[in-house]
Design a protein around this motif. Structure first.
Motif: not given
Length: 113
Positions: A42-49
């Motif tokens: 989830e942190q990676q998804k947020i960072h990518l977003a």
């Protein structure tokens, strides 16, 4: 014999309870690891977003600036064109006034003769 049987039953129950505790501990550890993996994902998804949003914002700011520059350039061109037209009209007005004066002079000379 009853006492040994109770003791064996008790030992068996304790062993079963210990196996269950070990199994539950293993389950808890596996669930913690799974939760940590999900949190990282989830942190990676947020960072990518966030990165994508920042890139899009930068592109939009660049587009806005380009449009402002183009509007400013067009405004300058229109202002120059307007000034050129006004100067041309002033020159034409002067020439027409000179022509009027010259034609009046000619007409007066013709009428005076």
């Amino acid at each position: 014999m009853l006492s040994t049987n109770k003791h064996d039953t008790l030992q068996s129950a304790i062993a079963e309870a210990n196996r269950e505790v070990q199994q539950l501990r293993g389950t808890i550890i596996a669930m913690r690891e799974e939760m940590e993996a999900m949190r990282l994902q989830e942190q990676q998804k947020i960072h990518l977003a966030v990165v994508e949003a920042n890139e899009e914002a930068a592109l939009l700011r660049a587009d806005v600036q380009a449009m402002r520059d183009e509007l400013e350039r067009q405004h300058g061109q229109h202002q120059e064109e307007l000034e050129r037209i006004q100067a041309s009209e002033r020159l034409e007005r002067k020439q027409l006034q000179l022509t009027i004066v010259e034609l009046r002079d000619r007409l007066e000379r013709i009428n005076d003769h």
